[in-house]
Design an enzyme around this catalytic site. Structure first.
Site, mmCIF file in Angstrom:
data_model
loop_
_atom_site.group_PDB
_atom_site.id
_atom_site.type_symbol
_atom_site.label_atom_id
_atom_site.label_comp_id
_atom_site.label_asym_id
_atom_site.label_seq_id
_atom_site.Cartn_x
_atom_site.Cartn_y
_atom_site.Cartn_z
ATOM 1 N N LYS A 197 1.439 4.247 -3.006
ATOM 2 C CA LYS A 197 0.998 5.505 -2.649
ATOM 3 C C LYS A 197 2.339 6.404 -2.797
ATOM 4 O O LYS A 197 1.936 7.696 -3.322
ATOM 5 C CB LYS A 197 0.564 5.731 -1.053
ATOM 6 C CG LYS A 197 -0.706 4.846 -0.680
ATOM 7 C CD LYS A 197 -1.893 5.336 -1.471
ATOM 8 C CE LYS A 197 -2.710 6.563 -1.095
ATOM 9 N NZ LYS A 197 -3.730 7.100 -1.613
ATOM 10 N N TYR A 210 0.873 -1.247 0.083
ATOM 11 C CA TYR A 210 0.003 0.021 0.106
ATOM 12 C C TYR A 210 1.077 1.044 0.044
ATOM 13 O O TYR A 210 0.733 2.175 -1.044
ATOM 14 C CB TYR A 210 -0.991 -0.186 1.270
ATOM 15 C CG TYR A 210 -1.828 1.195 1.327
ATOM 16 C CD1 TYR A 210 -2.775 1.527 0.784
ATOM 17 C CD2 TYR A 210 -1.232 2.374 2.642
ATOM 18 C CE1 TYR A 210 -3.352 2.885 0.969
ATOM 19 C CE2 TYR A 210 -1.899 3.324 2.509
ATOM 20 C CZ TYR A 210 -2.910 3.639 2.050
ATOM 21 O OH TYR A 210 -3.605 4.797 2.106
HETATM 22 N N1 LIG Z 1 -8.395 5.553 5.978
HETATM 23 C C1 LIG Z 1 -7.183 6.372 6.321
HETATM 24 O O1 LIG Z 1 -6.896 6.393 7.478
HETATM 25 C C2 LIG Z 1 -6.241 7.028 5.307
HETATM 26 C C3 LIG Z 1 -6.696 6.827 3.915
HETATM 27 N N2 LIG Z 1 -5.810 7.521 2.933
HETATM 28 C C4 LIG Z 1 -6.430 7.748 1.589
HETATM 29 O O2 LIG Z 1 -7.560 8.057 1.487
HETATM 30 C C5 LIG Z 1 -8.242 7.794 0.224
HETATM 31 C C6 LIG Z 1 -9.672 7.098 0.925
HETATM 32 O O3 LIG Z 1 -9.483 6.097 1.770
HETATM 33 P P1 LIG Z 1 -10.718 5.586 2.416
HETATM 34 O O4 LIG Z 1 -11.984 6.406 2.258
HETATM 35 O O5 LIG Z 1 -10.499 5.449 3.757
HETATM 36 O O6 LIG Z 1 -10.956 4.296 1.552
HETATM 37 P P2 LIG Z 1 -12.315 3.586 1.196
HETATM 38 O O7 LIG Z 1 -11.706 2.048 0.959
HETATM 39 O O8 LIG Z 1 -13.484 3.670 2.349
HETATM 40 O O9 LIG Z 1 -12.536 4.232 -0.164
HETATM 41 C C7 LIG Z 1 -11.870 3.938 -1.528
HETATM 42 C C8 LIG Z 1 -13.143 3.996 -2.458
HETATM 43 O O10 LIG Z 1 -12.119 3.734 -3.827
HETATM 44 C C9 LIG Z 1 -12.857 2.983 -4.604
HETATM 45 N N3 LIG Z 1 -12.154 1.969 -5.450
HETATM 46 C C10 LIG Z 1 -11.312 1.214 -5.203
HETATM 47 N N4 LIG Z 1 -10.670 0.532 -6.413
HETATM 48 C C11 LIG Z 1 -11.172 1.473 -7.269
HETATM 49 C C12 LIG Z 1 -10.974 1.416 -8.920
HETATM 50 N N5 LIG Z 1 -10.228 0.414 -9.418
HETATM 51 N N6 LIG Z 1 -11.569 2.346 -9.541
HETATM 52 C C13 LIG Z 1 -12.618 3.130 -8.998
HETATM 53 N N7 LIG Z 1 -12.831 3.089 -7.808
HETATM 54 C C14 LIG Z 1 -12.069 2.288 -6.895
HETATM 55 C C15 LIG Z 1 -13.621 1.855 -3.493
HETATM 56 O O11 LIG Z 1 -14.760 1.407 -4.210
HETATM 57 C C16 LIG Z 1 -13.853 2.847 -2.504
HETATM 58 O O12 LIG Z 1 -15.252 3.298 -2.494
HETATM 59 C C17 LIG Z 1 -7.437 6.515 -0.202
HETATM 60 O O13 LIG Z 1 -6.665 7.188 -1.284
HETATM 61 C C18 LIG Z 1 -6.276 6.321 1.022
HETATM 62 O O14 LIG Z 1 -5.095 5.775 0.480
HETATM 63 C C19 LIG Z 1 -4.900 8.319 3.472
HETATM 64 C C20 LIG Z 1 -4.437 8.277 4.614
HETATM 65 C C21 LIG Z 1 -5.065 7.726 5.839
HETATM 66 C C1 LIG Z 2 -5.214 -4.174 16.087
HETATM 67 C C2 LIG Z 2 -4.841 -2.984 16.600
HETATM 68 C C3 LIG Z 2 -3.127 -2.861 17.037
HETATM 69 C C4 LIG Z 2 -4.766 -1.651 15.746
HETATM 70 C C5 LIG Z 2 -6.460 -1.548 15.433
HETATM 71 C C6 LIG Z 2 -6.562 0.009 14.696
HETATM 72 C C7 LIG Z 2 -5.874 -0.016 13.233
HETATM 73 C C8 LIG Z 2 -6.855 -0.842 12.439
HETATM 74 C C9 LIG Z 2 -5.838 1.490 12.696
HETATM 75 C C10 LIG Z 2 -4.766 2.290 13.720
HETATM 76 C C11 LIG Z 2 -4.004 3.124 12.692
HETATM 77 C C12 LIG Z 2 -4.624 3.115 11.562
HETATM 78 C C13 LIG Z 2 -3.872 3.478 10.341
HETATM 79 C C14 LIG Z 2 -4.333 2.796 9.237
HETATM 80 C C15 LIG Z 2 -5.390 2.019 8.930
HETATM 81 C C16 LIG Z 2 -6.037 1.539 10.275
HETATM 82 C C17 LIG Z 2 -5.039 1.598 11.537
HETATM 83 C C18 LIG Z 2 -3.891 0.646 11.236
HETATM 84 C C19 LIG Z 2 -3.693 3.551 7.826
HETATM 85 C C20 LIG Z 2 -2.810 2.539 7.519
HETATM 86 C C21 LIG Z 2 -4.650 3.784 6.574
HETATM 87 C C22 LIG Z 2 -4.024 4.061 5.541
HETATM 88 C C23 LIG Z 2 -3.113 5.264 5.651
HETATM 89 O O1 LIG Z 2 -2.778 5.827 4.390
HETATM 90 C C24 LIG Z 2 -2.424 5.488 6.965
HETATM 91 C C25 LIG Z 2 -2.994 4.987 8.077
HETATM 92 C C26 LIG Z 2 -2.383 5.007 9.396
HETATM 93 C C27 LIG Z 2 -3.124 4.669 10.843
#
Ligand SMILES: NC(=O)C1=CN([C@@H]2O[C@H](COP(=O)(O)OP(=O)(O)OC[C@H]3O[C@@H](n4cnc5c(N)ncnc54)[C@H](O)[C@@H]3O)[C@@H](O)[C@H]2O)C=CC1
Ligand SMILES: CC(C)CCC[C@@H](C)[C@H]1CC[C@H]2C3=C(CC[C@]12C)[C@@]1(C)CCC(=O)C[C@@H]1CC3
Length: 345
Positions: free
Chosen positions: A148, A144
């Site tokens: 990214k 991942y």
């Molecule tokens: N959740 C987190 O803690 C963090 C997320 N991000 C980034 O934020 C963005 C959004 O993440 P979330 O909303 O958490 O994920 P999510 O999984 O809820 O949303 C991702 C969306 O992308 C769509 N998708 C996946 N593959 C696709 C494809 N081939 N074509 C079209 N759509 C596609 C999925 O169907 C989904 O609706 C991602 O780029 C992730 O890398 C960055 C930092 C932290």
């Molecule tokens: C089982 C436990 C040790 C942890 C449970 C919580 C975790 C699922 C989350 C804690 C920090 C989160 C995090 C992300 C995903 C969910 C956690 C690991 C990311 C890897 C999501 C995608 C990113 O770009 C960075 C995020 C950092 C923090």
């Protein structure tokens, strides 16, 4: 020859708009008077003012029809970090992002805002108050993160003022909030299986967790401030809650808020990391016959046992960013939004 619609500044597309962040972003864009096209492989809701285009972002023709008349694109689609599928990450985050860039140029899109991640600089070692000038991780912990990094490089390098195509990357960290399919559900699942009794390390590590509405605010500010003369062109910006918190205090607050016990016993960080690495290797070897999904992956253990918090003063200075929702209110609202995940619920 196909006619190209004139782009309107209030017409935007959200690639990945059916996801957790994407849907919050779409809701806020609609509230601010934008008309929105969502492009995603699935449709997860309906909302007045939103048009859904189902398709894979690796398919340029499908993208082109969704981007007609659009001047601003948000790209926040990615496979879930937990999927650990190298080929899928490469296809979607790298090849797919090249396709998105090509489609944007062909459709006459003027601005692209990428959702990157602060993890692009994380190698499993402490990061304290990290600024955007930290080098990309040389040895990313997982596929991942690896993809990214490549994705962010591609998007920032595509910024071209002469050709009128501007790009910017937002690097959020640890997004949480209502409807998040990852952080709270994984935590509760681990608690229900009796796996959340232990604190990895001494529990003093500080981490950023960022409320989804603040992340959305950062994206919209970036889009609106991205102009040829602005410092945002081709740059990356950390967006956080600006309130680093002890990782295990945050986890405990969520767990206790949902009626579970907080973790109490300490385990040495390197022991758990070593075990997670062994388990990951085992899962890799057994993959042809058995699908193992370990809760404690090397990446999660690294995130749970090290400092990783980031400085967001560049976003404050260049785009006037300030978190809209404080951490305590954000945790309360998040916990209240998961009645179905309560202990006994
Ligand atoms: N959740 C987190 O803690 C963090 C997320 N991000 C980034 O934020 C963005 C959004 O993440 P979330 O909303 O958490 O994920 P999510 O999984 O809820 O949303 C991702 C969306 O992308 C769509 N998708 C996946 N593959 C696709 C494809 N081939 N074509 C079209 N759509 C596609 C999925 O169907 C989904 O609706 C991602 O780029 C992730 O890398 C960055 C930092 C932290
Ligand atoms: C089982 C436990 C040790 C942890 C449970 C919580 C975790 C699922 C989350 C804690 C920090 C989160 C995090 C992300 C995903 C969910 C956690 C690991 C990311 C890897 C999501 C995608 C990113 O770009 C960075 C995020 C950092 C923090």
């Amino acid at each position: 020859m196909a006619t190209r619609l004139r782009p309107s500044s209030k017409r935007c597309a959200v690639i990945g708009g059916s996801g957790f962040l994407g849907r919050h972003l779409v809701e806020q864009l609609i509230a601010r008077g934008y008309s929105v096209s969502v492009f995603d492989i699935r449709q997860s809701y309906e909302l007045p003012g939103v048009t859904f285009h189902l398709g894979d972002l690796c398919d340029k023709q499908a993208l082109l029809s969704a981007l007609q008349g659009v001047s601003l694109v948000f790209h926040c689609a990615s496979p879930a970090p937990s999927s650990d599928d190298r080929a899928l990450f490469q296809k979607v985050n790298m090849d797919g992002t090249c396709t998105v860039l090509q489609a944007c140029r062909e459709a006459g899109v003027q601005k692209l805002v990428l959702t990157s991640s602060a993890s692009v600089v994380f190698e499993g070692r402490d990061i304290k108050d990290g600024k955007e000038d930290l080098p990309y991780a040389k040895k990313p912990i997982d596929y991942y993160t690896e993809t990214k990094i490549q994705q962010e490089k591609l998007v920032l390098a595509a910024c071209d003022k002469e050709k009128g195509f501007l790009t910017v990357a937002i690097r959020p960290h640890g997004i949480f909030g209502p409807r998040d399919p990852q952080l709270v559900p994984t935590l509760v699942d681990a608690a229900r299986k009796g796996k959340m009794k232990f604190i990895i390390g001494d529990g003093s590590n500080l981490v950023d967790f960022t409320f989804v509405e603040n992340v959305v605010h950062g994206h919209i500010l970036a889009a609106e401030r991205l102009r040829p003369e602005s410092p945002l062109c081709g740059q990356a910006y950390h967006i956080t809650n600006d309130e680093p918190v002890h990782f295990w205090d945050f986890m405990s607050q969520v767990l206790v808020g949902l009626g579970y016990d907080a973790p109490r016993y300490h385990l040495p960080y390197w022991l758990v990391y070593g075990l997670a690495l062994l388990l990951w290797l085992l899962a890799l070897l057994l993959r042809p016959i058995l699908q193992l999904q370990p809760t404690f992956t090397p990446m999660r253990v690294a995130l749970a046992g090290t400092h990783h918090y980031y400085n967001c003063s560049r976003a404050k200075e260049d785009m006037g960013y300030k978190p809209l929702v404080g951490l305590q209110e954000a945790i309360t609202r998040t916990v209240e939004s998961y009645p179905h995940l309560r202990q006994g619920g």
